[in-house]
Design an enzyme around this catalytic site. Structure first.
Site, PDB file in Angstrom:
ATOM      1  N   ARG A  90       0.860  -1.197   0.000  1.00 36.49           N
ATOM      2  CA  ARG A  90       0.000   0.000   0.000  1.00 36.49           C
ATOM      3  C   ARG A  90       0.892   1.241   0.000  1.00 36.49           C
ATOM      4  NH1 ARG A  90      -5.376  -1.588   2.102  1.00 36.49           N
ATOM      5  NH2 ARG A  90      -5.602  -3.566   1.023  1.00 36.49           N
ATOM      6  N   ARG A 108      -1.188   1.701  13.110  1.00 38.52           N
ATOM      7  CA  ARG A 108      -1.835   0.501  12.552  1.00 38.52           C
ATOM      8  C   ARG A 108      -1.589   0.285  11.065  1.00 38.52           C
ATOM      9  NH1 ARG A 108      -8.040   1.671  13.247  1.00 38.52           N
ATOM     10  NH2 ARG A 108      -8.513   1.712  11.051  1.00 38.52           N
ATOM     11  N   HIS A 109      -0.803   1.163  10.451  1.00 35.60           N
ATOM     12  CA  HIS A 109      -0.532   1.038   9.015  1.00 35.60           C
ATOM     13  C   HIS A 109       0.951   0.844   8.740  1.00 35.60           C
ATOM     14  CE1 HIS A 109      -4.415   3.258   8.800  1.00 35.60           C
ATOM     15  NE2 HIS A 109      -4.604   2.409   7.804  1.00 35.60           N
ATOM     16  N   GLU A 159      -9.953  -2.209  13.195  1.00 33.65           N
ATOM     17  CA  GLU A 159     -10.401  -3.096  12.117  1.00 33.65           C
ATOM     18  C   GLU A 159      -9.279  -4.074  11.794  1.00 33.65           C
ATOM     19  OE1 GLU A 159     -11.135  -1.157   8.244  1.00 33.65           O
ATOM     20  OE2 GLU A 159     -10.253  -2.990   7.429  1.00 33.65           O
ATOM     21  N   SER A 211     -11.709  -6.861   6.407  1.00 40.88           N
ATOM     22  CA  SER A 211     -12.800  -6.371   5.581  1.00 40.88           C
ATOM     23  C   SER A 211     -13.226  -7.506   4.681  1.00 40.88           C
ATOM     24  CB  SER A 211     -12.294  -5.263   4.662  1.00 40.88           C
ATOM     25  OG  SER A 211     -12.678  -4.032   5.125  1.00 40.88           O
ATOM     26  N   ARG A 224      -1.968  -6.979  12.396  1.00 39.76           N
ATOM     27  CA  ARG A 224      -2.892  -6.348  13.348  1.00 39.76           C
ATOM     28  C   ARG A 224      -3.382  -7.363  14.378  1.00 39.76           C
ATOM     29  NH1 ARG A 224      -6.542  -1.919  10.013  1.00 39.76           N
ATOM     30  NH2 ARG A 224      -4.758  -0.760   9.213  1.00 39.76           N
TER      31      ARG A 224
HETATM   32  P1  ATP Z   1      -7.854   0.930   7.263  1.00 35.22           P
HETATM   33  O1  ATP Z   1      -9.245   1.492   7.110  1.00 35.22           O
HETATM   34  O2  ATP Z   1      -7.501   0.549   8.668  1.00 35.22           O
HETATM   35  O3  ATP Z   1      -6.812   1.757   6.570  1.00 35.22           O
HETATM   36  P2  ATP Z   1      -8.419  -0.658   4.961  1.00 35.22           P
HETATM   37  O4  ATP Z   1      -9.902  -0.441   4.918  1.00 35.22           O
HETATM   38  O5  ATP Z   1      -7.577   0.076   3.986  1.00 35.22           O
HETATM   39  O6  ATP Z   1      -7.880  -0.464   6.456  1.00 35.22           O
HETATM   40  P3  ATP Z   1      -8.570  -3.208   3.667  1.00 35.22           P
HETATM   41  O7  ATP Z   1      -8.132  -2.657   2.380  1.00 35.22           O
HETATM   42  O8  ATP Z   1      -9.985  -3.551   3.824  1.00 35.22           O
HETATM   43  O9  ATP Z   1      -8.141  -2.215   4.837  1.00 35.22           O
HETATM   44  O10 ATP Z   1      -7.606  -4.439   4.041  1.00 35.22           O
HETATM   45  C1  ATP Z   1      -8.030  -5.576   4.780  1.00 35.22           C
HETATM   46  C2  ATP Z   1      -7.219  -5.709   6.060  1.00 35.22           C
HETATM   47  O11 ATP Z   1      -5.837  -5.609   5.787  1.00 35.22           O
HETATM   48  C3  ATP Z   1      -7.461  -4.626   7.090  1.00 35.22           C
HETATM   49  O12 ATP Z   1      -8.605  -4.912   7.865  1.00 35.22           O
HETATM   50  C4  ATP Z   1      -6.198  -4.669   7.909  1.00 35.22           C
HETATM   51  O13 ATP Z   1      -6.205  -5.742   8.832  1.00 35.22           O
HETATM   52  C5  ATP Z   1      -5.157  -4.978   6.863  1.00 35.22           C
HETATM   53  N1  ATP Z   1      -4.533  -3.726   6.393  1.00 35.22           N
HETATM   54  C6  ATP Z   1      -5.001  -2.864   5.465  1.00 35.22           C
HETATM   55  N2  ATP Z   1      -4.159  -1.850   5.263  1.00 35.22           N
HETATM   56  C7  ATP Z   1      -3.117  -2.064   6.077  1.00 35.22           C
HETATM   57  C8  ATP Z   1      -1.891  -1.384   6.313  1.00 35.22           C
HETATM   58  N3  ATP Z   1      -1.583  -0.265   5.641  1.00 35.22           N
HETATM   59  N4  ATP Z   1      -1.049  -1.882   7.230  1.00 35.22           N
HETATM   60  C9  ATP Z   1      -1.339  -3.025   7.892  1.00 35.22           C
HETATM   61  N5  ATP Z   1      -2.463  -3.734   7.700  1.00 35.22           N
HETATM   62  C10 ATP Z   1      -3.353  -3.263   6.812  1.00 35.22           C
END
Ligand code: ATP
Length: 438
Positions: free
Chosen positions: A215, A223-224, A361, A364, A412
């Site tokens: 990403r 958390r990211h 979270e 998803s 996470r």
């Molecule tokens: P957030 O809203 O917390 O940024 P997201 O909606 O972008 O998350 P999704 O794209 O739905 O997350 O990704 C599914 C899962 O992957 C998330 O629930 C999380 O556990 C993990 N995840 C997503 N982005 C990240 C990140 N940048 N770093 C670590 N874990 C991530």
């Protein structure tokens, strides 16, 4: 002589054995030197006296040197037993030794139970800090999470797949992609295995992947991170998103149960007690907004529940249902990707959900659209050009079952189990906006 692992020394009291490992600490008590030696199974106190062969040479030994020690395993006198150490009731009286490699003087001390280092220092010296037992324990639990996840899904008929991480186009049309040079062309690093796992459902019905997700979001949060390991799954012939939530719930229970059962020593270092709720509550997204408004006086601005909202909803779930985990269902259509099934009873909502754990979270997921025409129509409604997704749309020309799945963030889960301040602690060598090394 064959090597004995430190954890097995308890069964060798009175015998001469050879152990191998790293010098954790050395303490000089006059002529006697105490050396704590660490191998992959534990730490053992080794006692060096002037009777040890090559005593003067041995006194040169410093932390993190790797050595073989040969000597007698002895019970410690009652008053010298260290209750904090699994091997605290014994020690080795060293007779012979061999230095395997020397270490330079360490830039930081990594012997303490509690390193107490600033996050950046902890990560700058990652090659060394992962040798600390408390830091190392994170990755023992991590390995158990990966093992348990795969084991459970295999037992449910899921086939493990690996999908490409180099893509010709940005899969979901977002702006969060890393561009890389691919020979004479431009390529992108995969931001999710979404389209490939759906294609694989067409063959295997049930698939899962444990793989890197990239990403390019310039986040500075706890958390990211920019590269994480996703625990993805996708399953066919479902009734609706409840089947997907049921499977995710069972997977999470299996993971937490295995961690609790098999990682007691590691959990103890973090004073972590893993609680496994009998049932994860499920509430609609709109209900969550009501709870935030009524119980906490919080009005959510914009469409999505923000991190504070997630924290408060988890607080509510714990109080009301005694659960650390909660599903939020029926996410609004406007904030879910084009492939998520709109709710047949209310097109403003979708069959998409999130799973929250201790305030954050962690997953998803949802039911996907499985019919070609509906998918094209949904893309157009979202102002996307179906031609940009021609290869993805191919899948749906040839008969797809109703299906759904999830993306679950492995780091996470660990962060929440252990109460780590930053997700970066849960990754061996994290990559963030500033960090590409070590
Ligand atoms: P957030 O809203 O917390 O940024 P997201 O909606 O972008 O998350 P999704 O794209 O739905 O997350 O990704 C599914 C899962 O992957 C998330 O629930 C999380 O556990 C993990 N995840 C997503 N982005 C990240 C990140 N940048 N770093 C670590 N874990 C991530």
């Amino acid at each position: 002589m064959e090597r004995t692992l430190i954890a097995d020394c308890a069964e060798r009291i009175g015998e001469t054995v050879k152990i191998s490992g790293w010098v954790k600490t050395r303490r000089d008590h006059g002529k006697i030197v105490f050396i704590d030696l660490r191998d992959r199974t534990g730490v053992l106190q080794c006692v060096v006296t002037p009777d040890t062969e090559n005593y003067e040479e041995l006194k040169r030994i410093r932390p993190q040197w790797t050595v073989d020690f040969q000597g007698i395993i002895k019970k410690r006198p009652e008053k010298l037993i260290n209750q904090d150490l699994k091997t605290g009731s014994m020690e080795m009286e060293v007779k012979e030794f061999k230095i395997l490699s020397e270490a330079q003087e360490l830039p930081i001390d990594i012997s303490a139970d509690e390193l107490g280092l600033h996050l950046e220092t902890l990560l700058d010296f990652r090659n060394l800090t992962i040798r600390n037992e408390k830091v190392g324990a994170i990755f023992k639990i991590y390995a158990e999470v990966l093992r348990s996840y795969a084991e459970y899904l295999r037992s449910q008929g899921f086939v493990e797949i690996k999908t490409p991480k180099l893509l010709s186009a940005s899969t979901e049309g977002g702006a969060e992609f890393f561009k890389v040079k691919y020979f004479e062309r431009e390529a992108f690093l995969a931001q999710s295995p979404q389209f490939y796992k759906q294609a694989a459902v067409g063959s295997f019905e049930r698939v899962f992947e444990i793989g890197p997700v990239f990403r390019a979001e310039p986040h500075f949060t706890s958390r990211h991170i920019n590269e994480f390991i996703g625990l993805d799954a996708e399953m066919g012939f479902i009734h609706d998103s409840n089947d997907v939530m049921d499977m995710l719930e069972e997977s999470m229970k299996h993971i937490l149960t295995d961690v609790k059962k098999n990682c007691q020593d590691s959990l103890k270092l973090y004073n972590s007690d893993v609680e496994i709720p009998e049932k994860f509550p499920r509430i609609r997204f709109s209900e969550a907004l009501d709870i935030l408004r009524k119980e906490f006086g919080k009005e959510i601005e914009g469409n999505d529940i923000n991190p504070e909202g997630e924290r408060l909803i988890c607080q509510w779930a714990k109080k009301k249902h005694g659960s650390d985990l909660i599903f939020l269902t029926n996410y609004p259509w406007t904030i879910r990707p084009m492939y998520i099934m709109p709710d047949p009873e209310n097109p403003r909502e979708t069959m998409g959900f999130d799973l929250l754990y201790k305030g954050v979270e962690i997953s998803s997921g949802g039911q996907r659209i499985h019919q070609y025409e509906q998918l094209v129509e949904n893309m157009k409604k979202k102002n996307l050009n179906p031609e940009d997704f021609s290869s993805y749309l191919e899948i749906f020309r040839y008969g797809m079952p109703p299906h759904g799945g999830w993306g679950l963030g492995s780091e996470r889960i660990i962060q929440k189990i252990l109460g780590l301040k930053s997700i970066k602690e849960a990754i061996l060598f994290p990559r963030d906006v500033r960090r590409l090394t070590p």
